[in-house]
Design a protein around this motif. Structure first.
Motif, PDB file in Angstrom:
ATOM      1  N   SER A 154       0.843  -1.203   0.000  1.00 47.83           N
ATOM      2  CA  SER A 154       0.000   0.000   0.000  1.00 47.83           C
ATOM      3  C   SER A 154       0.873   1.246   0.000  1.00 47.83           C
ATOM      4  O   SER A 154       2.053   1.210   0.391  1.00 47.83           O
ATOM      5  CB  SER A 154      -0.908   0.012   1.235  1.00 47.83           C
ATOM      6  OG  SER A 154      -0.139   0.200   2.408  1.00 47.83           O
ATOM      7  N   ALA A 156       0.643   3.732   1.986  1.00 44.77           N
ATOM      8  CA  ALA A 156       0.994   4.074   3.374  1.00 44.77           C
ATOM      9  C   ALA A 156       2.208   3.279   3.841  1.00 44.77           C
ATOM     10  O   ALA A 156       3.117   3.818   4.478  1.00 44.77           O
ATOM     11  CB  ALA A 156      -0.204   3.824   4.286  1.00 44.77           C
ATOM     12  N   LEU A 159       5.340   4.504   2.068  1.00 48.71           N
ATOM     13  CA  LEU A 159       5.832   5.778   2.588  1.00 48.71           C
ATOM     14  C   LEU A 159       6.750   5.561   3.791  1.00 48.71           C
ATOM     15  O   LEU A 159       7.759   6.265   3.951  1.00 48.71           O
ATOM     16  CB  LEU A 159       4.648   6.674   2.975  1.00 48.71           C
ATOM     17  CG  LEU A 159       4.990   8.083   3.465  1.00 48.71           C
ATOM     18  CD1 LEU A 159       5.780   8.854   2.403  1.00 48.71           C
ATOM     19  CD2 LEU A 159       3.713   8.838   3.843  1.00 48.71           C
ATOM     20  N   GLN A 160       6.426   4.575   4.631  1.00 46.63           N
ATOM     21  CA  GLN A 160       7.296   4.277   5.772  1.00 46.63           C
ATOM     22  C   GLN A 160       8.686   3.858   5.301  1.00 46.63           C
ATOM     23  O   GLN A 160       9.708   4.305   5.832  1.00 46.63           O
ATOM     24  CB  GLN A 160       6.681   3.155   6.619  1.00 46.63           C
ATOM     25  CG  GLN A 160       5.356   3.489   7.267  1.00 46.63           C
ATOM     26  CD  GLN A 160       4.828   2.304   8.069  1.00 46.63           C
ATOM     27  OE1 GLN A 160       5.528   1.751   8.912  1.00 46.63           O
ATOM     28  NE2 GLN A 160       3.600   1.904   7.790  1.00 46.63           N
ATOM     29  N   GLU A 185       5.185  11.418  -0.691  1.00 50.96           N
ATOM     30  CA  GLU A 185       3.885  10.760  -0.889  1.00 50.96           C
ATOM     31  C   GLU A 185       3.680  10.403  -2.357  1.00 50.96           C
ATOM     32  O   GLU A 185       3.069   9.372  -2.679  1.00 50.96           O
ATOM     33  CB  GLU A 185       2.755  11.672  -0.403  1.00 50.96           C
ATOM     34  CG  GLU A 185       2.676  11.839   1.108  1.00 50.96           C
ATOM     35  CD  GLU A 185       3.713  12.803   1.677  1.00 50.96           C
ATOM     36  OE1 GLU A 185       3.779  12.915   2.910  1.00 50.96           O
ATOM     37  OE2 GLU A 185       4.449  13.438   0.883  1.00 50.96           O
TER      38      GLU A 185
END
Length: 420
Positions: A154, A156, A159-160, A185
């Protein structure tokens, strides 16, 4: 020696693996297997850059077995024989753990050469593939293995990993990164769930950047340049290509215009305009069908226009076609009727033509017979009752009127005529 960023920050524990909580989260089955140290034969299935090789490396550390890595795109049977020759020697006293990447590239004979050794446990196989293993992996291998599906990462979760990568590159280059708003992002969304692509993008941004003292601005413009089209997964030989076509059709069938244009856009951005055109025409006939029969020439016109225009203008008529079909009434009545008729034909339910339906020119002068055919145009409402199906299928119903306005109007018309 130079070490790619993706390899440098490769996770060393399951807690550092992003986006696979369904199999590696606390209490998940694969995590429990790895922590137990009792590793079965496994097949890892999923897109590139989702952690398959990383998890295999982590597993190797949990066992006392020697790890061998082969890539089936370049390896041969001789490579397998070389590994086998080391079994039961001081090099591999406890057997070996074989990580075979892209196993779908091995033919049946090459895959079979592993069977004896994974059967007796001397080789523990961890195979990975980006293709559906139930289509590409030999059944005997599958029956001795557990399949684990790795999901697309994903945005999200990506992004980590990207933030960790930026921190690593800051340490490596002694530069302080200043990402413009939305830049990281954008990478997370544009990588298409492939962490390797995302990390490579970060590395390129640092390598090609223009430092100002000890600072480096990561501009959105540069980010877009290094991630262009990276989110696309539409290889014609891969599962994702067919998944994309399926998603387009099911979205239109489900009357969701937003999803329809999303999947159409992905096809077009991947350069699959021909495939998009073919699938849209299929949808017109299969899913909208007789509920709005004018859809057929409309979609055909949109397709012809798109192929004449080419991209990027082709997106306009094809978008019109997709949205129109998604918002149209639906009927698969003719589709179902045709399938039922073909099923009977394949079962041998055919039979001779009724005599009155045969071609009159088939009769010779010496055997001329009266057909008994009733010409419907000579009768009121251009219809007369007579047999059309073969004798063995008289009374068989293939077509059922759909509940939409168009077909119900036709039903009322013929019910009135045929039962008056």
């Amino acid at each position: 020696m130079y070490q790619p960023l993706a390899d440098l920050i490769r996770p060393q524990s399951l807690d550092e693996v992003y986006g696979q909580e369904h199999i590696l989260g606390e209490g998940a089955i694969l995590r429990r297997l790895v922590e137990s140290g009792n590793i079965p034969n496994m097949v890892f299935y999923g897109p590139s850059g989702t952690g398959k090789t990383t998890v295999a490396n982590i597993i190797a550390k949990k066992t006392n077995r020697r790890l061998y890595k082969l890539n089936a795109t370049t390896a041969s049977t001789a490579d397998i024989k070389e590994i086998v020759s080391q079994l039961d020697t001081f090099l591999a006293p406890e057997g070996v753990l074989l990580y075979l990447d892209e196993i779908q590239s091995f033919n049946k004979k090459q895959q079979q050469s592993l069977l004896e050794y994974i059967e007796n446990g001397k080789i523990t196989l961890i195979a990975s593939t980006t293709e559906n293993p139930y289509f590409y992996v030999f059944n005997a291998i599958l029956s001795r293995s557990t399949v684990f599906e790795f999901k697309q990462i994903s945005a999200a979760a990506a992004l980590q990993a990207i933030k960790r990568a930026v921190a690593c590159m800051e340490e490596r280059t002694a530069l302080k990164a200043l990402p413009e708003e939305g830049a990281l992002e954008y990478i997370a969304g544009a990588c298409g769930g492939d962490l390797r692509k995302a990390l490579n993008a970060v590395e390129v941004l640092f390598s090609a950047g223009r430092p100002q003292g000890d600072q480096l601005v990561l501009t959105l413009e540069d980010v877009k340049a290094v991630t262009q089209k990276s989110a696309l997964r539409a290889d014609r030989d891969g599962d994702n290509y067919y998944d994309l076509l399926s998603a387009l059709q099911k979205s239109i069938r489900g009357s969701d215009p937003d999803a329809a244009v999303h999947y159409l856009a992905r096809l077009l951005e991947a350069g699959q305009i021909q495939s998009a055109c073919r699938r849209l025409m299929v949808i017109a006939a299969e899913d909208v069908g007789l509920a709005f029969p004018q859809i057929l020439p409309i979609v055909k016109s949109c397709v012809d226009m798109a192929l004449m225009l080419g991209m990027p203008e082709a997106r306009i008529p094809l978008g019109d076609a997709a949205v129109l079909m998604a918002t149209s009434p639906k009927s698969n009545s003719a589709y179902k009727a045709m399938n039922a008729a073909m099923a009977d034909i394949r079962k041998g339910k055919a039979g001779d033509f009724p005599r009155h339906l045969q071609n009159v020119h088939a009769d010779s002068y010496t055997m001329e017979r009266e057909q008994g055919y009733l010409y419907p145009h000579d009768y009121p409402n251009h219809w007369v009752a007579q047999q059309y199906l073969p004798d063995g299928l008289v009374g068989k119903t293939y077509y059922e009127y759909g509940p939409n306005k168009m077909e119900q109007a036709a039903k009322q018309y013929w019910d009135k005529i045929k039962h008056s």
